[in-house]
Design a protein around this motif. Structure first.
Motif, PDB file in Angstrom:
ATOM      1  N   VAL A  24       0.824  -1.332   0.022  1.00  0.00           N
ATOM      2  CA  VAL A  24       0.055   0.059  -0.039  1.00  0.00           C
ATOM      3  C   VAL A  24       0.988   1.206  -0.014  1.00  0.00           C
ATOM      4  N   GLY A  59       4.792   5.561  -3.839  1.00  0.00           N
ATOM      5  CA  GLY A  59       5.687   6.546  -3.810  1.00  0.00           C
ATOM      6  C   GLY A  59       7.214   6.337  -3.902  1.00  0.00           C
ATOM      7  N   PRO A  95       1.196   7.350  -9.740  1.00  0.00           N
ATOM      8  CA  PRO A  95       2.542   6.971  -9.505  1.00  0.00           C
ATOM      9  C   PRO A  95       2.477   5.378  -9.725  1.00  0.00           C
ATOM     10  N   PRO A 139       2.232   7.692   3.580  1.00  0.00           N
ATOM     11  CA  PRO A 139       2.819   8.711   4.413  1.00  0.00           C
ATOM     12  C   PRO A 139       2.685   8.523   6.147  1.00  0.00           C
ATOM     13  N   ASP A 140       3.691   9.184   7.059  1.00  0.00           N
ATOM     14  CA  ASP A 140       3.714   8.842   8.003  1.00  0.00           C
ATOM     15  C   ASP A 140       2.581   8.625   8.759  1.00  0.00           C
ATOM     16  N   TYR A 176      10.805  12.316  10.890  1.00  0.00           N
ATOM     17  CA  TYR A 176      10.735  11.509   9.266  1.00  0.00           C
ATOM     18  C   TYR A 176      12.266  10.781   9.197  1.00  0.00           C
ATOM     19  N   ALA A 218      -2.217   2.334  -4.669  1.00  0.00           N
ATOM     20  CA  ALA A 218      -1.838   3.797  -4.379  1.00  0.00           C
ATOM     21  C   ALA A 218      -3.266   4.723  -4.229  1.00  0.00           C
ATOM     22  N   LEU A 219      -2.972   5.865  -4.067  1.00  0.00           N
ATOM     23  CA  LEU A 219      -4.200   6.776  -3.715  1.00  0.00           C
ATOM     24  C   LEU A 219      -4.729   7.134  -5.309  1.00  0.00           C
TER      25      LEU A 219
HETATM   26  N1  LIG Z   1      14.674   6.467   4.725  1.00  0.00           N
HETATM   27  C1  LIG Z   1      13.679   5.758   4.955  1.00  0.00           C
HETATM   28  O1  LIG Z   1      13.271   4.797   5.797  1.00  0.00           O
HETATM   29  C2  LIG Z   1      12.376   6.155   4.335  1.00  0.00           C
HETATM   30  C3  LIG Z   1      12.521   6.759   3.155  1.00  0.00           C
HETATM   31  C4  LIG Z   1      11.438   7.429   2.434  1.00  0.00           C
HETATM   32  C5  LIG Z   1      10.378   7.139   2.933  1.00  0.00           C
HETATM   33  N2  LIG Z   1      10.131   6.569   4.127  1.00  0.00           N
HETATM   34  C6  LIG Z   1       8.677   6.501   4.808  1.00  0.00           C
HETATM   35  O2  LIG Z   1       7.790   5.733   3.543  1.00  0.00           O
HETATM   36  C7  LIG Z   1       6.608   6.393   3.840  1.00  0.00           C
HETATM   37  C8  LIG Z   1       6.163   6.929   2.598  1.00  0.00           C
HETATM   38  O3  LIG Z   1       7.098   7.952   1.971  1.00  0.00           O
HETATM   39  P1  LIG Z   1       7.422   8.130   0.433  1.00  0.00           P
HETATM   40  O4  LIG Z   1       8.799   8.714   0.377  1.00  0.00           O
HETATM   41  O5  LIG Z   1       7.134   7.023  -0.543  1.00  0.00           O
HETATM   42  O6  LIG Z   1       6.314   9.154   0.185  1.00  0.00           O
HETATM   43  P2  LIG Z   1       5.502   9.567  -1.358  1.00  0.00           P
HETATM   44  O7  LIG Z   1       4.928  10.677  -0.852  1.00  0.00           O
HETATM   45  O8  LIG Z   1       6.525   9.651  -2.265  1.00  0.00           O
HETATM   46  O9  LIG Z   1       4.613   8.318  -1.569  1.00  0.00           O
HETATM   47  C9  LIG Z   1       3.259   8.132  -0.843  1.00  0.00           C
HETATM   48  C10 LIG Z   1       2.375   6.993  -1.349  1.00  0.00           C
HETATM   49  O10 LIG Z   1       1.171   6.741  -0.408  1.00  0.00           O
HETATM   50  C11 LIG Z   1       0.224   6.624  -1.347  1.00  0.00           C
HETATM   51  N3  LIG Z   1      -1.098   6.586  -0.487  1.00  0.00           N
HETATM   52  C12 LIG Z   1      -1.391   7.835   0.127  1.00  0.00           C
HETATM   53  N4  LIG Z   1      -2.590   7.828   0.807  1.00  0.00           N
HETATM   54  C13 LIG Z   1      -3.118   6.271   0.314  1.00  0.00           C
HETATM   55  C14 LIG Z   1      -4.018   5.603   0.389  1.00  0.00           C
HETATM   56  N5  LIG Z   1      -5.444   6.208   1.220  1.00  0.00           N
HETATM   57  N6  LIG Z   1      -4.517   4.349  -0.138  1.00  0.00           N
HETATM   58  C15 LIG Z   1      -3.262   4.162  -0.827  1.00  0.00           C
HETATM   59  N7  LIG Z   1      -2.328   4.727  -0.973  1.00  0.00           N
HETATM   60  C16 LIG Z   1      -1.864   5.987  -0.530  1.00  0.00           C
HETATM   61  C17 LIG Z   1       0.454   7.717  -2.310  1.00  0.00           C
HETATM   62  O11 LIG Z   1      -0.365   7.186  -3.311  1.00  0.00           O
HETATM   63  C18 LIG Z   1       1.807   7.635  -2.516  1.00  0.00           C
HETATM   64  O12 LIG Z   1       2.082   6.546  -3.711  1.00  0.00           O
HETATM   65  C19 LIG Z   1       6.535   7.514   4.903  1.00  0.00           C
HETATM   66  O13 LIG Z   1       5.930   6.977   6.087  1.00  0.00           O
HETATM   67  C20 LIG Z   1       8.352   7.854   5.100  1.00  0.00           C
HETATM   68  O14 LIG Z   1       8.593   8.141   6.314  1.00  0.00           O
HETATM   69  C21 LIG Z   1      11.099   6.087   4.832  1.00  0.00           C
END
Ligand SMILES: NC(=O)c1ccc[n+]([C@@H]2O[C@H](COP(=O)([O-])OP(=O)(O)OC[C@H]3O[C@@H](n4cnc5c(N)ncnc54)[C@H](O)[C@@H]3O)[C@@H](O)[C@H]2O)c1
Length: 424
Positions: A13, A16, A48, A103-104, A207, A43-44
């Motif tokens: 799920v 991103g 993506p 997201p977080d 984060y 995804a939302l």
């Molecule tokens: N270094 C790390 O460990 C690291 C690095 C990057 C991100 N992350 C974590 O990963 C998570 C996502 O980060 P990201 O960089 O991929 O963010 P992003 O904003 O690029 O992607 C978020 C994704 O969540 C999806 N989404 C949101 N609401 C949704 C829903 N209701 N149903 C289905 N999908 C939904 C969006 O469509 C998007 O594809 C965050 O919690 C972030 O902290 C961790």
């Protein structure tokens, strides 16, 4: 949930950045290794998912591998499907795996949907914003004998594993004072982050600072007792307000201090791609000791003839995640980013396999026995063995909203967070 052995089917799920950079390529490799069966990504919206599905990177590295997208790629790219993930999770037979990469602030609802349907969970960090929410996840997962693992990939960096071993053998004496830093690139402000990385949802300490708080605990075993975080606000290109920088101070149970500096502001054209490091100053009987990791410059410099990497000169990390040639089709992921995902998926598979051929209470007891071993070894982060992270996140969110007022963490009679002094 009768303990089938064999491959795990997966629903991811979130489609991103983290799914693109680390999760999906790792899952494709595990699919090659027959540890994973089908992969669905929800995804939302479809935009993506189209990027993932049409990525040249995946076509080159994993020829023949695909995921099933939800919503389908022909749905209008901007139409939102905020509840679709529940349906998609519901299509998986019980006892499989849900990867939470949203997201977080949205991890909790997706994790609970996975537990509702009796699935193991791999969640990106930070697990959830409060200790109470982590405890509830721990309770529900234990009652069903399900594995919940949190993806703190820096734990799998060989330097962290070696530091844990040497620190716990007494080679560094005792940690007294130190600093850590993780500054992500400026361009993050232009990404999907601007839609959710707002003041009420997250901040740079929560984060990415959480990685180094987790690492200090992972290496030393110390528990945090006080947190204060001050943020610097800024405006995203879409006009939303977020914390672009944050600096936190964590006090540990032996009185030692860690300063953590984080931000979304490393220059996009600079070599490092981001900036990150950890230094722990320690003391022995009558001497100093030091543990210092430069996690940005790992000794590899590339100057390119093109701009495909976003700049013509880069420090390259061969340690986190690279797709490399191997004696097989396409390319193979190597590095601690892959090993972290692999370790968590293997753990879910072990928990499931433990109940193979058993039913009812016997199946549950067999799975719980494996869970106890995972929690006690402490290499993989679980709600049962890493909830200091949620205590710190909870304290940090309280503190940053009050311009750095310290929040205390108590462990007796039960773990809890409270502000040290109330604002006037
Ligand atoms: N270094 C790390 O460990 C690291 C690095 C990057 C991100 N992350 C974590 O990963 C998570 C996502 O980060 P990201 O960089 O991929 O963010 P992003 O904003 O690029 O992607 C978020 C994704 O969540 C999806 N989404 C949101 N609401 C949704 C829903 N209701 N149903 C289905 N999908 C939904 C969006 O469509 C998007 O594809 C965050 O919690 C972030 O902290 C961790």
């Amino acid at each position: 949930m009768d303990g089938k052995a064999g491959t795990l089917d997966v629903v991811v799920v979130g489609g991103g950045m983290i799914t693109h950079d680390q999760i999906l390529p790792s899952l494709y490799q595990l699919q090659r290794q027959a540890l994973i069966g089908s992969i669905k990504v929800c995804a939302l919206n479809s935009a993506p998912l189209r990027e993932l599905a049409e990525s040249r990177r995946f076509a080159d590295a994993f020829p023949g591998h695909q995921f099933e997208p939800f919503p389908t790629l022909d749905t209008p790219p901007d139409k939102l499907h905020p509840h679709l993930f529940r349906e998609v999770i519901g299509t998986l037979p019980p006892g499989n795996l849900v990867v939470v990469a949203v997201p977080d602030h949205f991890h909790g609802p997706v994790i609970h949907a996975a537990l509702d349907h009796d699935h193991h969970v791999l969640a990106v960090k930070p697990l959830v914003p409060t200790y109470a929410e982590a405890t509830e996840i721990e309770r529900r997962a234990w009652a069903k004998g399900l594995f919940v693992g949190i993806e703190y990939h820096k734990r799998f960096d060989r330097r962290s594993l070696d530091a844990r071993q040497q620190y716990r053998a007494g080679r560094f004496g005792e940690f007294r004072c130190g600093e850590a830093k993780m500054i992500e690139p400026y361009y993050y402000r232009h990404s999907n982050f601007q839609n959710w990385f707002t003041k009420e949802n997250s901040d740079p300490f929560t984060y990415v600072g959480c990685h180094y708080v987790d690492l200090v605990h992972f290496i030393t075993g110390l528990r945090p007792v006080e947190v204060s975080v001050r943020g610097v606000e800024g405006t995203f290109p879409n006009g939303k307000i977020g914390y672009m920088w944050a600096q936190g101070r964590v006090v540990w149970e032996n009185g030692s201090l860690l300063t953590v500096t984080d931000g979304l502001g490393y220059p996009d054209q600079a070599a490092g791609t981001n900036d990150q490091c950890l230094t722990l100053y320690c003391e022995g009987e009558d001497c100093g000791a030091i543990l210092s990791h430069d996690d940005q410059y790992r000794g590899v410099q590339h100057g390119y003839v093109d701009n495909a990497a976003g700049a013509m000169f880069r420090f390259v990390s061969p340690d986190y995640f690279r797709l490399t040639p191997w004696d097989g089709p396409g390319l193979k992921p190597v590095g601690y980013g892959f090993e972290s995902i692999e370790g968590l998926v293997l753990a879910a598979a072990r928990v499931r396999a433990a109940a193979h051929g058993l039913t009812g209470e016997k199946a549950l007891a067999a799975r719980q026995k494996v869970l106890v071993g995972i929690n006690e070894r402490g290499i993989l982060a679980t709600p049962a063995n890493s909830s200091i992270n949620e205590l710190v996140t909870e304290a940090a969110r309280l503190s940053i909203a009050r311009d750095g007022y310290p929040a205390r963490i108590h462990y007796q009679p039960v773990p809890a967070v409270e502000l040290l002094r109330q604002p006037e």
